[in-house]
Design a protein around this motif. Structure first.
Motif, PDB file in Angstrom:
ATOM      1  N   ALA A  12       0.829  -1.202   0.000  1.00  0.00           N
ATOM      2  CA  ALA A  12       0.000   0.000   0.000  1.00  0.00           C
ATOM      3  C   ALA A  12       0.861   1.249   0.000  1.00  0.00           C
ATOM      4  N   ASN A  13       1.870   1.297   0.861  1.00  0.00           N
ATOM      5  CA  ASN A  13       2.729   2.475   0.903  1.00  0.00           C
ATOM      6  C   ASN A  13       3.594   2.591  -0.339  1.00  0.00           C
ATOM      7  N   GLU A  14       3.985   1.461  -0.906  1.00  0.00           N
ATOM      8  CA  GLU A  14       4.712   1.518  -2.171  1.00  0.00           C
ATOM      9  C   GLU A  14       3.861   2.153  -3.260  1.00  0.00           C
ATOM     10  N   ALA A  15       2.558   1.869  -3.240  1.00  0.00           N
ATOM     11  CA  ALA A  15       1.657   2.463  -4.233  1.00  0.00           C
ATOM     12  C   ALA A  15       1.632   3.973  -4.112  1.00  0.00           C
ATOM     13  N   ALA A  16       1.631   4.470  -2.882  1.00  0.00           N
ATOM     14  CA  ALA A  16       1.636   5.910  -2.669  1.00  0.00           C
ATOM     15  C   ALA A  16       2.931   6.539  -3.163  1.00  0.00           C
ATOM     16  N   ILE A  17       4.042   5.891  -2.853  1.00  0.00           N
ATOM     17  CA  ILE A  17       5.342   6.438  -3.230  1.00  0.00           C
ATOM     18  C   ILE A  17       5.549   6.389  -4.741  1.00  0.00           C
ATOM     19  N   GLU A  18       5.043   5.353  -5.383  1.00  0.00           N
ATOM     20  CA  GLU A  18       5.265   5.183  -6.811  1.00  0.00           C
ATOM     21  C   GLU A  18       4.291   5.969  -7.676  1.00  0.00           C
ATOM     22  N   SER A  19       3.312   6.643  -7.057  1.00  0.00           N
ATOM     23  CA  SER A  19       2.364   7.440  -7.835  1.00  0.00           C
ATOM     24  C   SER A  19       3.057   8.701  -8.355  1.00  0.00           C
ATOM     25  N   ARG A  20       3.220   8.773  -9.657  1.00  0.00           N
ATOM     26  CA  ARG A  20       3.936   9.899 -10.252  1.00  0.00           C
ATOM     27  C   ARG A  20       3.236  11.224  -9.959  1.00  0.00           C
ATOM     28  N   THR A  21       1.906  11.218 -10.034  1.00  0.00           N
ATOM     29  CA  THR A  21       1.195  12.479  -9.808  1.00  0.00           C
ATOM     30  C   THR A  21       1.333  12.937  -8.362  1.00  0.00           C
ATOM     31  N   CYS A  22       1.387  12.000  -7.414  1.00  0.00           N
ATOM     32  CA  CYS A  22       1.590  12.394  -6.020  1.00  0.00           C
ATOM     33  C   CYS A  22       2.976  13.004  -5.830  1.00  0.00           C
ATOM     34  N   LEU A  23       3.975  12.399  -6.458  1.00  0.00           N
ATOM     35  CA  LEU A  23       5.326  12.943  -6.367  1.00  0.00           C
ATOM     36  C   LEU A  23       5.392  14.333  -6.983  1.00  0.00           C
ATOM     37  N   GLU A  24       4.686  14.531  -8.083  1.00  0.00           N
ATOM     38  CA  GLU A  24       4.657  15.844  -8.713  1.00  0.00           C
ATOM     39  C   GLU A  24       4.012  16.875  -7.795  1.00  0.00           C
ATOM     40  N   CYS A  25       2.966  16.456  -7.072  1.00  0.00           N
ATOM     41  CA  CYS A  25       2.314  17.381  -6.138  1.00  0.00           C
ATOM     42  C   CYS A  25       3.275  17.823  -5.045  1.00  0.00           C
ATOM     43  N   LEU A  26       4.048  16.883  -4.512  1.00  0.00           N
ATOM     44  CA  LEU A  26       5.034  17.235  -3.490  1.00  0.00           C
ATOM     45  C   LEU A  26       6.087  18.173  -4.062  1.00  0.00           C
ATOM     46  N   ASP A  27       6.534  17.886  -5.273  1.00  0.00           N
ATOM     47  CA  ASP A  27       7.516  18.753  -5.921  1.00  0.00           C
ATOM     48  C   ASP A  27       6.945  20.147  -6.144  1.00  0.00           C
ATOM     49  N   ASN A  28       5.679  20.213  -6.529  1.00  0.00           N
ATOM     50  CA  ASN A  28       5.059  21.500  -6.855  1.00  0.00           C
ATOM     51  C   ASN A  28       4.859  22.403  -5.643  1.00  0.00           C
ATOM     52  N   ILE A  29       4.796  21.826  -4.446  1.00  0.00           N
ATOM     53  CA  ILE A  29       4.679  22.684  -3.260  1.00  0.00           C
ATOM     54  C   ILE A  29       6.043  22.987  -2.654  1.00  0.00           C
ATOM     55  N   GLY A  30       7.111  22.551  -3.338  1.00  0.00           N
ATOM     56  CA  GLY A  30       8.448  22.933  -2.907  1.00  0.00           C
ATOM     57  C   GLY A  30       9.175  21.921  -2.063  1.00  0.00           C
ATOM     58  N   VAL A  31       8.693  20.679  -2.020  1.00  0.00           N
ATOM     59  CA  VAL A  31       9.424  19.647  -1.280  1.00  0.00           C
ATOM     60  C   VAL A  31      10.698  19.314  -2.036  1.00  0.00           C
ATOM     61  N   ARG A  32      11.806  19.381  -1.353  1.00  0.00           N
ATOM     62  CA  ARG A  32      13.098  19.053  -1.953  1.00  0.00           C
ATOM     63  C   ARG A  32      13.804  17.927  -1.202  1.00  0.00           C
ATOM     64  N   GLU A  33      13.534  17.809   0.084  1.00  0.00           N
ATOM     65  CA  GLU A  33      14.248  16.860   0.936  1.00  0.00           C
ATOM     66  C   GLU A  33      13.248  15.900   1.570  1.00  0.00           C
ATOM     67  N   VAL A  34      13.460  14.603   1.364  1.00  0.00           N
ATOM     68  CA  VAL A  34      12.571  13.573   1.878  1.00  0.00           C
ATOM     69  C   VAL A  34      13.337  12.692   2.855  1.00  0.00           C
ATOM     70  N   HIS A  35      12.792  12.542   4.049  1.00  0.00           N
ATOM     71  CA  HIS A  35      13.343  11.627   5.037  1.00  0.00           C
ATOM     72  C   HIS A  35      12.383  10.447   5.150  1.00  0.00           C
ATOM     73  N   LEU A  36      12.820   9.325   4.587  1.00  0.00           N
ATOM     74  CA  LEU A  36      11.995   8.134   4.506  1.00  0.00           C
ATOM     75  C   LEU A  36      12.221   7.309   5.767  1.00  0.00           C
ATOM     76  N   LEU A  37      11.153   7.085   6.517  1.00  0.00           N
ATOM     77  CA  LEU A  37      11.270   6.466   7.841  1.00  0.00           C
ATOM     78  C   LEU A  37      10.379   5.239   7.951  1.00  0.00           C
ATOM     79  N   THR A  38      10.933   4.169   8.472  1.00  0.00           N
ATOM     80  CA  THR A  38      10.122   3.043   8.904  1.00  0.00           C
ATOM     81  C   THR A  38      10.474   2.724  10.348  1.00  0.00           C
ATOM     82  N   VAL A  39       9.487   2.243  11.089  1.00  0.00           N
ATOM     83  CA  VAL A  39       9.660   1.962  12.507  1.00  0.00           C
ATOM     84  C   VAL A  39       9.470   0.470  12.748  1.00  0.00           C
ATOM     85  N   VAL A  40      10.449  -0.138  13.383  1.00  0.00           N
ATOM     86  CA  VAL A  40      10.365  -1.539  13.777  1.00  0.00           C
ATOM     87  C   VAL A  40       9.809  -1.594  15.192  1.00  0.00           C
ATOM     88  N   PRO A  41       8.630  -2.147  15.386  1.00  0.00           N
ATOM     89  CA  PRO A  41       8.070  -2.200  16.749  1.00  0.00           C
ATOM     90  C   PRO A  41       8.952  -3.000  17.687  1.00  0.00           C
TER      91      PRO A  41
END
Length: 281
Positions: A12-41
């Protein structure tokens, strides 16, 4: 702009990350730096078959990192152990991030679900704007429910100070937003409805002048959660912008019942702006 993108390494999260239009939206609001985090319980141990939790998680982040990097973002990956919402919010505060992004559906091989309680707990404790991106199951796997994250934004206001903080986030969406819909849910009293319409018109004029968005207003009456979700459907909003309520000296956010219900039960993307550190830099 700097974001923390929390992932549970699920399809599910891979689908969100791989959506080109979603990435474009983040780029369009000025996102330049992404900190990708996963938490191991804490209850996931290296003794599980085929899993050295931390190292497996870091390796599993590589494909998602590659997607962001190919899209032109600067990316750092983080693997933390502990309670998901505490680690997500802790990293966002430490990095002074402008936004946290979480997916609202999916389960990972690490059995860390970024849905339900985790999302609500992130929202309750966040002092950074939180984007809850809705992901749905499809016949072929998972997909984002509405790809153009910020194209059509529904802003729900009760004219409180907290709602005003959310309204002040609008300029940061310039470049991605085309239309804004301003909504107030009242009690149906004619006089209060007229007052609300006047106040919304003032906000609409201000927003057009500041951003150039197409802006519409509406006043509805009834249960706020029901009316907000109905308005989302009526206008075809891709994201609902709403303010949260109250924060203690311990910076533990106590969501208002409307905001919490929209985050927990809604089907639209939600951009929740908390009382502190709400204004984008």
């Amino acid at each position: 702009m700097k974001i923390v993108f929390a992932t549970d390494l699920s399809d599910a999260n891979e689908a969100a990350i791989e959506s080109r239009t979603c990435l474009e939206c983040l780029d369009n609001i000025g996102v330049r730096e992404v900190h990708l985090l996963t938490v191991v319980p804490d209850n996931v141990s290296s003794g599980l078959p085929g899993m050295d939790a931390a190292s497996d998680a870091r390796e599993a982040l590589a494909p998602q990192r590659n997607v962001f990097e190919r899209a032109g973002f600067e990316v750092e990956t983080h693997v933390a152990r502990g309670t998901p919402h505490r680690r997500i919010n802790g990293l966002a505060e430490r990095l002074d991030a402008d936004m946290i992004v979480v997916g609202s559906r999916g389960q990972s091989p690490l059995r860390n679900r970024l849905i339900g309680g985790t999302v609500r707990n992130v929202a309750r404790t966040a002092v950074r704007p939180l984007l809850v991106e809705r992901i749905e199951e499809t016949a072929s796997g998972h997909a984002v429910r509405k790809e153009h994250l910020f194209q059509d934004v529904l802003y729900a206001t009760d004219f409180s100070e907290n709602a005003a903080r959310a309204y002040d986030y609008f300029p940061s969406l310039t470049g991605a937003t085309e239309r804004a819909y301003l909504l107030h849910v009242g009690d149906g009293d004619a006089e209060s409805t007229a007052t609300a319409e006047e106040r919304l018109d003032e906000l609409a004029t201000d927003l057009r002048d500041r951003t150039g968005f197409d802006v519409e207003t509406n006043v509805r009456s009834g249960n706020p959660v029901d009316e907000i979700t109905a308005e989302e459907e009526r206008v075809g909003a891709t994201t609902t912008l709403i303010g949260a309520r109250g924060t203690s000296r311990l910076r533990r956010l106590l969501l208002g019942s409307t905001a919490e219900s929209i985050v927990a039960r809604g089907t639209n993307n939600v951009l929740l702006v908390p009382p502190e550190a709400a204004a984008p830099r």
